[in-house]
Structures are given as structure tokens and as C-alpha cells.
Scaffold this active site. Structure first.
Site, PDB file in Angstrom:
ATOM      1  N   ASP A  41      11.963   0.032   6.800  1.00  0.00           N
ATOM      2  CA  ASP A  41      12.587  -1.312   6.741  1.00  0.00           C
ATOM      3  C   ASP A  41      14.561  -1.243   6.396  1.00  0.00           C
ATOM      4  O   ASP A  41      14.716  -2.516   6.502  1.00  0.00           O
ATOM      5  CB  ASP A  41      11.733  -1.937   5.761  1.00  0.00           C
ATOM      6  CG  ASP A  41      11.804  -1.603   4.074  1.00  0.00           C
ATOM      7  OD1 ASP A  41      11.864  -0.318   4.488  1.00  0.00           O
ATOM      8  OD2 ASP A  41      11.009  -2.258   3.248  1.00  0.00           O
TER       9      ASP A  41
ATOM     10  N   ASN B 174       4.391  -3.123   2.248  1.00  0.00           N
ATOM     11  CA  ASN B 174       3.605  -3.064   1.485  1.00  0.00           C
ATOM     12  C   ASN B 174       1.641  -3.291   0.951  1.00  0.00           C
ATOM     13  O   ASN B 174       1.210  -3.109   0.713  1.00  0.00           O
ATOM     14  CB  ASN B 174       4.164  -2.759   0.021  1.00  0.00           C
ATOM     15  CG  ASN B 174       5.259  -0.939  -0.487  1.00  0.00           C
ATOM     16  OD1 ASN B 174       4.914  -0.472   0.301  1.00  0.00           O
ATOM     17  ND2 ASN B 174       6.177  -1.888  -0.108  1.00  0.00           N
TER      18      ASN B 174
END
Length: 256
Positions: free
Chosen positions: A105, A10
Site C-alpha cells: 500500500d 488492516n
């Protein structure tokens, strides 16, 4: 056959170049770049790299960021493969209600942890903790099934939420203290112990479910800050996602 592994989170894009796509491959070089600076890679960090033959990555930052990364990879005329969570891969079974909705992830980190666990001895349950913008805490049983996991805000999100919703809490970052006596330390300690408590609860849940104490692996950009404050023993593995990508690449090439 040089292999480029990508972890696009992010906040940052992390990358590692290996001499081949297999577990235990030699790391040639690695680096990271903030997402807002992705366009500098082809003329910056990546301009000095040998051309990879294969690129495998995981991304949680969205399609727009993915397209920007792929544009940078055009310098090598290589098409990246992106991991999508499935029902099972590389020795881990996905127990999510909707397997494809599990963050890639998280999936790759669990595969890396399971591979690492098996390489060091007999199968055991394990908890996988990623500490970044958000914090995830995953439980994997002895047979390699992902039972479920927690998602909670990371330190930064916790502090910003308190600052925006509470008067008088715009203070400098503090230290982690057992008994904080100022607001800065109280905020930092509260966030740290909230994360530690979530991990400890998952460890106890998995211990009761499997009948033995699990191994705990921690990774993520803020893992090194969090590990010293844990009440349970953890193994800090900065390369856990890259380990998972190497293991996935190895398995996929073996099948091909």
C-alpha cells in the site's frame, strides 16, 4: 475493459471500478467493506457490477484475508493480480534495504503521488502521508527515488495504548485544541500533533536533502481529520492508492 482496483487494508477493503485500466479512466462506482464482512460482497455490493476484465490490488491484511477476497472474485471468473513492492516500477525507484518488505500500500501510494506530481508540472520532491490504523510518512526525491519513511501508530492505537497503560484515561474522544484544558482534548490533541510533528520533520529532512520544499500528499481513511491540523500545506487525495493502481495497470499493459 472494466478494471477493478482493490485496496485491502488492516480494517477495510476499499474498491473502485473504472471503465478501463489507465490514468484518467472514468470511475464507474466505488465502495468499501469492513474485513469481517468480506463474504457479503458477491451477493451485495459486487452483485450489481459489470464483470471486470482485470483486477489489480494491494493488500496488507495477510494471506487469510487475501484468500477470502479471491473467493469473492470467483463470481466473475477473474484472477486478481496483487502488487508486490520491487526495485522499481512506474517511475519510482525503491530505496528500501529489502524492497520486497515494503508494504504494497505504501509503494502504490507513492507511485500514485509521483504520477500526480508529474502530471501537474516539473519534477519535485514529495512527502506521502497515509493516515489509517497506522500512519506512514514517505520521502521521494526529485528523481523519483524513495529515500525512506516513517511508521507510527494511528490515533486509535495511541489512545488504546494510553488507556491500557494508564489509570484514569478512559474518557470520550475530544477536540483538537492549541491549549487543551481537559483530558479528552489533551489526548486527541496529543495524538494529532504527534502525527503532524512527524510529517513536519520529514518535510524538513527532505527540504534539506533536495534543496527545495517538497509537495505533501495526504491520504487514508483518517486523512480528512488530520489535514486541518497540519502545520505545512498538504493536498488531500482520497484516491491516491487507486491512482497508483491505475498507473501501474497502464504501464503493465503497455509493456504487455
Amino acid at each position: 475493459m472494466a478494471f477493478l482496483a482493490l485496496d485491502v487494508g488492516n480494517t477495510r477493503l476499499k474498491w473502485a471500478l473504472y471503465d478501463e485500466p489507465r490514468v484518467g479512466a472514468r470511475l464507474i462506482t466505488h465502495g468499501a467493506q469492513f474485513l469481517e464482512n468480506i463474504e457479503t460482497l458477491d451477493e451485495g455490493d459486487w452483485s450489481r457490477l459489470p464483470a471486470p476484465r482485470w483486477v489489480l490490488g494491494c493488500i496488507v491484511a495477510g494471506d487469510a484475508v487475501k484468500r477470502r477476497v479471491e473467493e469473492q472474485l470467483e463470481m466473475w471468473d477473474v484472477t486478481p493480480q496483487w502488487v508486490v513492492s520491487g526495485n522499481a516500477e512506474a517511475g519510482v525507484v525503491n530505496g528500501y534495504d529489502h524492497p520486497a518488505r515494503l508494504g504494497s500500500d505504501r509503494w502504490v501510494a507513492m507511485i500514485g503521488a509521483r504520477q500526480r506530481l508529474l502530471a501537474h508540472g516539473r519534477p519535485r520532491p514529495c512527502v506521502v502521508v497515509m493516515v489509517g490504523t497506522a500512519v506512514t510518512v514517505e520521502a521521494i526525491d526529485t528523481e523519483g527515488k524513495f529515500l525512506g519513511g516513517l511508521i507510527l501508530p494511528g490515533h486509535g492505537i495511541m489512545l488504546r495504548a494510553l488507556e491500557s497503560g494508564t489509570a484514569g484515561l478512559h474518557v470520550p474522544t475530544g477536540e483538537v485544541r492549541d491549549f487543551p484544558t481537559n483530558t479528552s482534548d489533551a489526548l486527541t490533541s496529543g495524538g494529532t500533533f504527534a502525527i503532524a510533528g512527524a510529517v513536519q520533520r520529514m518535510v524538513e529532512n527532505l527540504r534539506q536533502h533536495c534543496g527545495e520544499a517538497p509537495e505533501v500528499f495526504m491520504t487514508g481513511g483518517a486523512g480528512w481529520k488530520m489535514a486541518p491540523s497540519m502545520s505545512t500545506e498538504v493536498e488531500l487525495v482520497e484516491s491516491l492508492i487507486f491512482d497508483g493502481l491505475l498507473h501501474i495497470a497502464n504501464k503493465r499493459l503497455a509493456v504487455a
